[in-house]
Design a protein around this motif. Structure first.
Motif, short mmCIF file in Angstrom:
data_model
loop_
_atom_site.label_atom_id
_atom_site.label_comp_id
_atom_site.label_asym_id
_atom_site.label_seq_id
_atom_site.Cartn_x
_atom_site.Cartn_y
_atom_site.Cartn_z
N GLN A 339 0.82 -1.06 0.09
CA GLN A 339 -0.22 -0.09 -0.11
C GLN A 339 0.58 1.19 0.03
O GLN A 339 0.35 2.35 -0.44
N ARG A 340 2.01 1.24 0.35
CA ARG A 340 2.79 2.21 0.63
C ARG A 340 3.70 2.47 -0.77
O ARG A 340 3.88 3.92 -1.43
N GLN A 341 4.33 1.39 -1.09
CA GLN A 341 4.94 1.49 -2.54
C GLN A 341 4.44 0.39 -3.24
O GLN A 341 5.16 -0.86 -3.81
N PRO A 342 3.13 0.67 -3.98
CA PRO A 342 2.50 -0.57 -4.90
C PRO A 342 3.39 -0.96 -6.08
O PRO A 342 4.01 -0.03 -6.73
N PHE A 343 3.40 -2.03 -6.46
CA PHE A 343 4.08 -2.53 -7.82
C PHE A 343 3.00 -2.80 -8.72
O PHE A 343 3.10 -2.63 -9.81
N GLY A 344 2.04 -3.72 -8.17
CA GLY A 344 0.95 -3.92 -9.25
C GLY A 344 0.06 -5.00 -8.74
O GLY A 344 0.17 -5.60 -7.45
N THR A 345 -1.15 -5.23 -9.14
CA THR A 345 -2.15 -6.17 -8.56
C THR A 345 -1.48 -7.54 -8.54
O THR A 345 -0.57 -7.94 -9.26
N GLN A 418 8.33 2.66 -14.39
CA GLN A 418 7.93 1.49 -14.65
C GLN A 418 9.28 0.43 -14.61
O GLN A 418 9.37 -0.27 -15.71
N ASP A 419 9.78 0.31 -13.45
CA ASP A 419 11.11 -0.55 -13.40
C ASP A 419 10.60 -2.10 -13.25
O ASP A 419 9.57 -2.38 -12.36
N PRO A 420 10.95 -2.96 -13.94
CA PRO A 420 10.69 -4.32 -13.75
C PRO A 420 11.27 -5.06 -12.55
O PRO A 420 10.77 -6.21 -12.28
N LEU A 421 12.24 -4.22 -11.76
CA LEU A 421 12.62 -5.01 -10.54
C LEU A 421 11.46 -4.69 -9.46
O LEU A 421 10.90 -3.74 -9.32
N VAL A 422 11.31 -5.86 -8.77
CA VAL A 422 10.34 -5.84 -7.55
C VAL A 422 11.01 -6.60 -6.47
O VAL A 422 11.73 -7.57 -6.77
N LYS A 423 10.66 -5.93 -5.17
CA LYS A 423 11.37 -6.66 -4.02
C LYS A 423 9.83 -7.23 -3.32
O LYS A 423 8.78 -6.69 -3.12
N LEU A 424 10.25 -8.58 -2.86
CA LEU A 424 9.19 -9.35 -1.93
C LEU A 424 9.75 -9.34 -0.67
O LEU A 424 10.78 -9.88 0.03
N VAL A 425 9.06 -8.57 0.35
CA VAL A 425 9.43 -8.20 1.81
C VAL A 425 8.40 -9.16 2.54
O VAL A 425 7.16 -9.17 2.44
N PRO A 426 9.05 -9.80 3.50
CA PRO A 426 8.23 -10.61 4.40
C PRO A 426 7.26 -9.86 5.51
O PRO A 426 8.03 -8.90 5.72
N THR A 427 6.30 -10.18 5.45
CA THR A 427 5.50 -9.34 6.41
C THR A 427 4.22 -10.22 6.84
O THR A 427 4.10 -11.27 6.66
N TRP A 428 3.64 -9.77 7.91
CA TRP A 428 2.31 -10.07 8.12
C TRP A 428 1.13 -9.67 7.73
O TRP A 428 1.18 -8.36 7.13
N CYS A 429 0.13 -10.55 7.40
CA CYS A 429 -0.98 -9.73 6.51
C CYS A 429 -2.34 -10.24 7.34
O CYS A 429 -2.41 -11.24 7.94
N ILE A 430 -3.31 -9.39 7.14
CA ILE A 430 -4.55 -9.75 7.95
C ILE A 430 -5.60 -9.71 6.77
O ILE A 430 -5.34 -9.11 5.66
N LYS A 431 -6.62 -10.45 6.98
CA LYS A 431 -7.82 -10.43 6.02
C LYS A 431 -8.96 -10.18 6.71
O LYS A 431 -9.42 -10.57 7.75
N ILE A 432 -9.53 -8.95 6.12
CA ILE A 432 -10.91 -8.26 6.77
C ILE A 432 -11.98 -8.38 5.83
O ILE A 432 -11.65 -7.58 4.50
N MET A 436 -7.16 -8.43 1.68
CA MET A 436 -5.94 -8.62 2.59
C MET A 436 -5.34 -7.21 2.72
O MET A 436 -5.44 -6.44 1.85
N GLN A 437 -4.72 -7.14 3.70
CA GLN A 437 -3.97 -5.72 4.22
C GLN A 437 -2.61 -6.30 4.79
O GLN A 437 -2.50 -6.88 5.70
N PRO A 438 -1.40 -5.94 4.36
CA PRO A 438 -0.13 -6.14 4.75
C PRO A 438 -0.09 -5.16 6.17
O PRO A 438 -0.61 -4.06 6.15
N VAL A 439 0.61 -5.81 7.05
CA VAL A 439 0.67 -5.06 8.29
C VAL A 439 2.24 -4.27 8.26
O VAL A 439 3.23 -4.68 7.97
N SER A 440 1.83 -2.87 8.23
CA SER A 440 3.00 -2.05 7.98
C SER A 440 3.68 -1.86 9.45
O SER A 440 3.17 -1.19 10.08
N LYS A 441 4.88 -2.10 9.73
CA LYS A 441 5.65 -1.96 10.81
C LYS A 441 7.07 -1.83 10.50
O LYS A 441 7.68 -2.66 9.85
#
Length: 455
Positions: A339-345, A418-432, A436-441
């Motif tokens: 949600q802070r630095q979105p890459f794509g759906t 439109q950089d093709p490089l993307v980062k997958l960052v481990p996180t906790w996620c909640i579902k309401i 889905m919403q990643p927990v930002s901490k």
């Protein structure tokens, strides 16, 4: 008139008639060739990829837990996970019996979590309820159909005896337990192999979110890896050839701020900023005549037919608007857009109007879930106790409304371009409410290892 002259005239007439017939035949063949060309144009419909899936590759448990004497262990060995899930497709379900009345509310949880002398179990937890007519093709199903139409867990007892083999289809929210007798050659061997590795698995604890929902979270901080990938773009032409009935009739709309393609009745729109395409029929209304199982099965077949499995997408949910969601997974963990630095759906979404697809949404990139990352770092995310404390202290997360909490990868853009490089960052996620919403901490990743390039 002489006889020879008459013969010459008649012969000339016959030759002329023959030439006329020949010309007409050639002209007729020209028409036939046009019809054949038209049929060839229809056959130009091509899948996005040649990748297809079996149902048990698209419908999987999101997590597997061992419950033993009130303790919980996450099965994080993907080899054991795959061996079990693949072998279960060969199990024969022979009979079904509702045993829900044998448990009151507390006994149900005690039985499920193997407390108070209840036998230890392996608990296969799905991301959403799975209708019975989707579960059936996952097994060799010889039992009669059953009145309860959906379950979110399959429970396997660790009973080492030589008696009848049983598994249980469970709905946590409805506290429904349906006992099934099965036939399997490898049932006990596979469960024994899993049980032997229990000591190496992360220890979990159950937390009560509200009166309807418990979640299992790790006692210690969870070790994961942050990864970077170079993505590839899927061209609009690939979607055009796969989704329209006759791609040759499709034209690109002009004077619009984004690529839009149409054949007069269907529309394909390309949203570059969100790396997504949307395909829809203009003149159709959503249908409510389908049961949930039918919607999932129809959607699975449509994704196979159109070659839409461009990455590891798995069934994730079905909302009240009958929208079917297949989410992107990495290492058997869901990937959610930042949600802070979105890459794509990160999901494929489908809705139906009778026998026609009404809406179809698909990412325009290929992550390459089976490819090696460009780089990776060791990370740790919050323990269960830390996470619960953090969620309760932050009103933005509506703690009492949380349906699920699980580890995930947050897909983060490394550039505003439109950089093709993307980062997958481990996180906790909640579902309401199914979202889905990643927990930002900021300090969720509390320890970082040395970054390593990966070939």
């Amino acid at each position: 008139m002489k006889r020879e002259t008459i013969k010459t005239v008649v012969l000339s007439l016959l030759i002329l008639i023959s030439l006329l017939f020949t010309f007409n035949i050639w002209g007729g063949q020209g028409d036939y060739e046009k019809v054949e060309d038209s049929q060839a144009q229809v056959s130009d419909k091509q899948p996005i990829t040649n990748q297809t899936k079996l149902l048990n590759e698209a419908v999987k448990p999101q997590q597997m837990f061992i419950h033993d004497n009130g303790n919980h262990y996450l099965l994080n060995d993907m080899t054991l996970y795959s061996q079990l899930w693949d072998d279960m497709s060969r199990w024969e379900v022979k009979s079904l019996r509702d045993v829900s009345d044998e448990f009151d509310k507390q006994q149900f949880k005690n039985w499920l979590y193997a407390k108070n002398k209840f036998a230890s179990k392996l608990d296969l937890v799905f991301s959403d309820n799975i209708p019975i007519d989707v579960l059936q093709p996952l097994f060799k199903w010889s039992a009669n159909s059953y009145e309860y139409n959906s379950f979110d867990r399959i429970v396997l007892p660790f009973n080492g005896g030589s008696g009848t083999k049983k598994i249980y289809f469970v709905s946590f929210s409805k506290e429904t337990v349906v006992e099934s007798v099965i036939e399997s050659a490898n049932y006990r061997n596979i469960l024994s192999d899993i049980d032997k590795e229990k000591a190496q698995m992360p220890l979990y604890k159950d937390y009560q979110i509200n009166s309807r929902r418990d979640v299992l979270l790790p006692v210690k901080r969870l070790k994961m890896s942050e990864k970077e990938f170079f993505t590839e773009t899927i061209s609009p032409t690939s979607f055009k050839k796969a989704l329209f009935d006759d791609p040759q009739t499709v034209r690109q709309e002009t004077n619009l701020n984004r690529p839009v393609y149409s054949d007069g009745t269907s529309l394909l729109e390309v949203y570059s900023n969100n790396r997504e395409v949307k395909f829809q029929h203009r003149n159709l209304e959503p249908s409510s005549s389908y049961q949930n199982g039918e919607l999932i099965n129809k959607s699975f077949k449509y994704l196979n037919d159109t070659g839409s499995w461009t990455d590891d997408y798995q069934f994730f949910g079905l909302n009240e608007n009958q929208q079917v969601n297949f989410n992107l997974f990495m290492d058997q963990l869901p990937v959610v857009n930042s949600q802070r630095q979105p890459f794509g759906t990160t999901s494929i979404e489908l809705r139906w109007a009778n026998n026609d697809i009404l809406d179809y949404k698909h990412p325009t990139y290929v992550l390459g879930a089976n490819a090696n990352p460009v780089s990776k770092k060791d990370k740790e995310i919050m323990s269960g106790a830390e996470l619960i404390k953090y969620l309760k202290e932050n009103e933005e997360y509506s703690f009492d409304k949380i349906e699920q909490i699980f580890p995930a990868y947050e897909m983060v853009s490394v550039s505003e371009e439109q950089d093709p490089l993307v980062k997958l960052v481990p996180t906790w996620c909640i579902k309401i409410n199914g979202t889905m919403q990643p927990v930002s901490k900021k300090d969720a990743a509390v320890k970082e290892g040395v970054e390593s390039g990966v070939e």
